[in-house]
Scaffold this active site. Structure first.
Site, PDB file in Angstrom:
ATOM      1  N   LEU A 270      -3.353  57.064  27.356  1.00 18.46           N
ATOM      2  CA  LEU A 270      -3.130  57.702  28.656  1.00 18.46           C
ATOM      3  C   LEU A 270      -3.621  59.134  28.607  1.00 18.46           C
ATOM      4  CD1 LEU A 270       0.544  56.620  29.442  1.00 18.46           C
ATOM      5  CD2 LEU A 270      -1.449  56.068  30.826  1.00 18.46           C
TER       6      LEU A 270
ATOM      7  N   GLU B 152       5.857  49.153  24.540  1.00 20.27           N
ATOM      8  CA  GLU B 152       6.143  50.074  23.438  1.00 20.27           C
ATOM      9  C   GLU B 152       7.311  49.540  22.617  1.00 20.27           C
ATOM     10  OE1 GLU B 152       3.938  52.390  23.602  1.00 20.27           O
ATOM     11  OE2 GLU B 152       4.657  54.151  22.507  1.00 20.27           O
TER      12      GLU B 152
ATOM     13  N   THR C 294       4.028  69.385  19.628  1.00 20.52           N
ATOM     14  CA  THR C 294       3.653  70.527  20.455  1.00 20.52           C
ATOM     15  C   THR C 294       2.438  71.226  19.850  1.00 20.52           C
ATOM     16  OG1 THR C 294       5.950  70.778  21.000  1.00 20.52           O
ATOM     17  CG2 THR C 294       4.540  72.664  21.455  1.00 20.52           C
TER      18      THR C 294
ATOM     19  N   CYS D 131      38.460  72.491   2.505  1.00 19.72           N
ATOM     20  CA  CYS D 131      39.150  73.403   1.604  1.00 19.72           C
ATOM     21  C   CYS D 131      40.414  72.682   1.164  1.00 19.72           C
ATOM     22  CB  CYS D 131      39.505  74.685   2.353  1.00 19.72           C
ATOM     23  SG  CYS D 131      40.595  75.724   1.394  1.00 19.72           S
TER      24      CYS D 131
ATOM     25  N   LYS E 296       7.909  57.282  29.627  1.00 21.59           N
ATOM     26  CA  LYS E 296       6.916  57.088  28.578  1.00 21.59           C
ATOM     27  C   LYS E 296       7.703  57.017  27.269  1.00 21.59           C
ATOM     28  CE  LYS E 296       2.625  59.122  26.757  1.00 21.59           C
ATOM     29  NZ  LYS E 296       2.910  58.972  25.370  1.00 21.59           N
TER      30      LYS E 296
HETATM   31  S1  IVH Z   1       0.629  52.634  30.334  1.00 17.59           S
HETATM   32  C1  IVH Z   1      -3.619  51.262  30.359  1.00 17.59           C
HETATM   33  N1  IVH Z   1       3.214  53.053  30.374  1.00 17.59           N
HETATM   34  O1  IVH Z   1       1.923  55.905  25.663  1.00 17.59           O
HETATM   35  C2  IVH Z   1      -2.236  51.755  30.450  1.00 17.59           C
HETATM   36  N2  IVH Z   1       2.043  53.565  28.378  1.00 17.59           N
HETATM   37  O2  IVH Z   1       0.141  58.139  25.024  1.00 17.59           O
HETATM   38  C3  IVH Z   1      -1.817  52.470  29.249  1.00 17.59           C
HETATM   39  N3  IVH Z   1       3.482  54.371  26.565  1.00 17.59           N
HETATM   40  O3  IVH Z   1      -0.830  54.005  24.666  1.00 17.59           O
HETATM   41  C4  IVH Z   1      -0.433  52.513  28.953  1.00 17.59           C
HETATM   42  N4  IVH Z   1       5.385  54.250  27.650  1.00 17.59           N
HETATM   43  O4  IVH Z   1       1.528  53.191  23.993  1.00 17.59           O
HETATM   44  C5  IVH Z   1       2.093  53.133  29.642  1.00 17.59           C
HETATM   45  N5  IVH Z   1       5.512  53.329  30.553  1.00 17.59           N
HETATM   46  C6  IVH Z   1       4.392  53.407  29.823  1.00 17.59           C
HETATM   47  C7  IVH Z   1       4.401  53.852  28.489  1.00 17.59           C
HETATM   48  C8  IVH Z   1       3.194  53.917  27.804  1.00 17.59           C
HETATM   49  C9  IVH Z   1       4.805  54.536  26.490  1.00 17.59           C
HETATM   50  C10 IVH Z   1       2.546  54.665  25.457  1.00 17.59           C
HETATM   51  C11 IVH Z   1       1.453  53.654  25.295  1.00 17.59           C
HETATM   52  C12 IVH Z   1       0.208  54.457  25.460  1.00 17.59           C
HETATM   53  C13 IVH Z   1       0.659  55.805  25.066  1.00 17.59           C
HETATM   54  C14 IVH Z   1      -0.261  56.906  25.545  1.00 17.59           C
END
Ligand code: IVH
Length: 695
Positions: A92, A180, A44, A444, A125
């Site tokens: 992203l 991931e 954060t 205890c 994500k």
């Molecule tokens: S799409 C070109 N989908 O989040 C497309 N990324 O903060 C790019 N990540 O680098 C990635 N879950 O490592 C995509 N469902 C998901 C994801 C995902 C995790 C990660 C990935 C990316 C990072 C960006």
């Protein structure tokens, strides 16, 4: 160097020096993010600092250095290796709320020159580390980290260690899947157990653990992780050369179809995560999916830090295009962090009903997932030692949904000089007696009897079950003889048992009479007698009036419990958990015929009243019509009239009822009230205000 906290930065970077200091902190923090996790900034704080840097850069574009981390994949800190990626592995762009998503939608529409026709996908994500996994003829031959997006590190030594990323596919497919790698919650627990058994530090969090584990080649142990694919690209295909035979990724396949093909080949995709992969037609529908995923986040087997929305049609993806850092056809809607860093100020030890001596961390207040956390669970003394926690440590604290927050690990690099390890108790903090240390959870040595006499005495007090004559001596005798093991046992005592404890048949008969009368006390008193932590007389009254019956209290989950005035998100799950733990005692009370309802219609008791919505504080000895009323009776009166009793005068106080003191000098509460402009009433005026309000 100017040192700037993330919060300071949020209020704006005004000078170039401040901007440079913020860049420096960003670089350090993102290096730690990809390294061992000893960053001084949690996610954060990092996001806030990054937004402040971006704002300064937008206002001063000419002064942005070419190597600003905001322009690089992974903020330029991920260790880049020497393996060239097939095509760039991008990051992203982030948005933080529904408006951000709508703004992203507008930008996509601008780029396409039309509303996207192929709809969107919504998927979790996963909070781990990105890898590209290369399959040739169905065999997993290479795993590469994201690195700087164009080159990654070869981490193929993890092949065979990752669930969802099989070494061999059923078909002889050649493709690069991207996704991931992360520890599931379960794998993370196991990983930390394995690490402590090997004398290694516990991981600060699953993400740092994943990044470290991917890169560690020479550990004497192997830790299992899990993979979720979120994309795939052709491998070994010459650009502009038509591949012979049928391609694994047929031209024109949608994103959802690509992932379905990957899954059919045997690799796990984000669609297999319980949060799912959803195809939606517009962003309003996408937002509904996002909200649903966020609501179910605590139950997911793996940590997620957002939800990713993508154009489903790959032709539209291509038309929208990509920047240097991220594609324009996808966006991450970030969810509030469930993990923050804060300072471990103290550890307090509480003795539970069964005699377990449990440590609780006292933390510098920190906002996690929408609530302020000041306390968190520490499991047991062995765990405190394993985690090598010191007072004053900066610690990572984890909280998801209604789960009680827990301290995960210390950020060792930030330990203040001279900090001492958390001291462990040498005697039972309640009774001062010995401690049974045979198991990891210390108890205890007196077990349940440590807390029991005090609880029974409290429960039989005038304000609770009101069992007149049952004082400390008789309670001790009943507990010592084994006749009373919990408060419910009071109601099944025989005259013989009462005679033995009180030493007289006459006294026993009187006690039996009192116990019979105690069966019909209102629910608020019975509930209070249970001794649920944090629910004294006033709170028990509020709970009983709100729910009306014990059944309704037992059915309440943390969300429902929060509807009771004065119960916040931190307290609610604790109360719910304790009520559940008392199930057998409550069942015994019901079986013994104890009243389990609050008289009157709870909905009437909840609303109306001359003090509705007001917080009233009382000070001094009551006089006039209120003469002789003690604090607790006054509190009951306030609550009956719809108000809430407070104990100190502060900005939330609405009325102070102050009896003039004999000396004529105003009390400190009256002085404070005058300072804050709080209304002050004499007992007489207050009596008039609440007069006639039904009891
Ligand atoms: S799409 C070109 N989908 O989040 C497309 N990324 O903060 C790019 N990540 O680098 C990635 N879950 O490592 C995509 N469902 C998901 C994801 C995902 C995790 C990660 C990935 C990316 C990072 C960006």
């Amino acid at each position: 160097m100017t040192i700037l906290s993330a919060d300071e930065a949020l209020s704006g970077l005004s000078t170039r020096t401040e901007y440079e200091a913020a860049l420096q902190r960003l670089r350090e923090a993102s290096r730690a993010y990809y390294g061992e996790g000893d960053s001084a900034l949690d996610d954060t704080a990092y996001d806030r600092l990054r937004l402040a840097v971006l704002a300064w850069e937008a206002a001063n574009p000419a002064e942005v250095p070419a190597d600003s981390p905001t322009g690089l994949v992974g903020d330029g800190a991920a260790p880049a290796g020497d393996v060239a990626h097939t095509t760039r592995l991008l990051s992203l762009d982030n948005v933080f709320d529904a408006e951000g998503l709508v703004a992203w939608g507008a930008s996509v529409q601008r780029r396409l020159g039309a509303v996207p026709a192929g709809g969107f996908t919504v998927e979790p994500k996963i909070d781990g580390a990105a890898v590209a996994a290369r399959y040739r003829d169905g065999r997993l031959v290479q795993v590469i980290t994201r690195g700087d997006g164009s080159h990654g590190e070869d981490v193929s030594h993890v092949i065979g260690q990752i669930d969802g990323l099989p070494e061999q596919l059923a078909e002889p497919v050649t493709v690069e899947v991207r996704g991931e790698v992360a520890f599931t919650q379960e794998q993370f627990e196991t990983a930390n157990e394995v690490r402590t058994a090997h004398g290694a530090q516990v991981f600060a969090n699953p993400r740092n653990g994943t990044a470290g584990t991917l890169r560690a080649k020479d550990r004497p142990y192997r830790l299992r992780m899990t993979f979720w694919a979120y994309g795939a690209v052709e491998l070994d295909v010459e650009p502009d050369v038509e591949p012979d035979g049928e391609s694994f990724l047929p031209a024109g396949a949608t994103h959802a179809q690509v992932l379905a093909a990957v899954a059919a080949a045997g690799v796990q995709t984000t669609a297999a995560c319980p949060a799912g992969l959803h195809v939606v037609t517009d962003l309003a529908e996408a937002q509904q999916r996002i909200d649903a995923i966020a609501a179910g986040r605590a139950e997911l087997p793996v940590g997620i830090d957002g939800v990713v929305v993508k154009l489903n049609d790959t032709a539209e993806q291509e038309a929208a295009g990509s920047g240097t850092r991220f594609p324009y056809w996808a966006v991450a809607v970030k969810l509030p962090a469930v993990e923050r860093q804060t300072v471990l100020e103290d550890v307090v030890w509480e003795v539970g009903r069964t005699g377990v001596i449990a440590p609780t961390a006292v933390l510098a207040p920190v906002e996690i997932d929408g609530s302020t956390v000041t306390r968190a669970t520490l499991h047991n003394p062995a765990d405190i030692r394993r985690r090598d926690l010191h007072l004053g440590d900066t610690v990572t604290v984890y909280k998801a949904g209604d789960i009680i927050p827990r301290v995960q690990a210390a950020v060792v690099r930030l330990r203040p000089a001279g900090a001492t390890p958390v001291p462990l108790p040498e005697a039972c903090p309640r009774c001062g007696g010995g401690i049974d240390k045979a198991q990891e959870r210390w108890r205890c040595a007196q077990g349940t009897s440590c807390a029991l006499p005090a609880l029974i005495e409290y429960a039989s007090g005038r304000e609770m079950l009101d069992i007149d004559g049952l004082g400390r001596t008789y309670v001790a005798a009943l507990v010592d003889s084994g006749a009373v093991g919990d408060i419910a046992d009071l109601f099944t005592l025989t005259v013989d048992q009462l005679t033995a404890a009180s030493g007289s048949a006459k006294r026993a008969a009187k006690l039996a009479e009192q116990i019979t009368a105690a069966r019909s006390r209102p629910l608020s008193r019975v509930f209070c007698a249970l001794g649920v932590l944090g629910t004294g007389r006033s709170m028990s009254r509020r709970i009983a009036r709100h729910f009306g019956t014990m059944d309704a209290i037992r059915e309440a989950d943390a969300a429902a419990m929060q509807d009771v005035e004065g119960i916040g998100p931190e307290k609610a799950p604790v109360v719910v958990e304790q009520v559940a733990a008392l199930a057998s005692v409550i069942d015994k009370l019901i079986a013994a015929g104890v009243n389990m309802a609050e008289p009157g219609d709870p909905s009437v008791a909840r609303g109306g009243g001359p003090l509705e919505g007001k917080v009233v504080v009382v000070t001094g000895k009551m006089a006039g019509p209120l003469d002789g009323l003690g604090r607790s009776e006054m509190n009951a009166l306030i609550e009956k009239a719809g108000g809430r009793a407070g104990s100190s005068v502060n900005s939330k106080t609405s009325i102070l009822v102050a009896a003039p003191s004999a000396s004529g000098k105003p009390s400190s509460k009256a002085v404070k009230a005058a300072e804050l402009g709080v209304e002050v009433l004499t007992p007489e005026a207050f009596a008039e205000l609440v007069a006639g309000w039904p009891a």
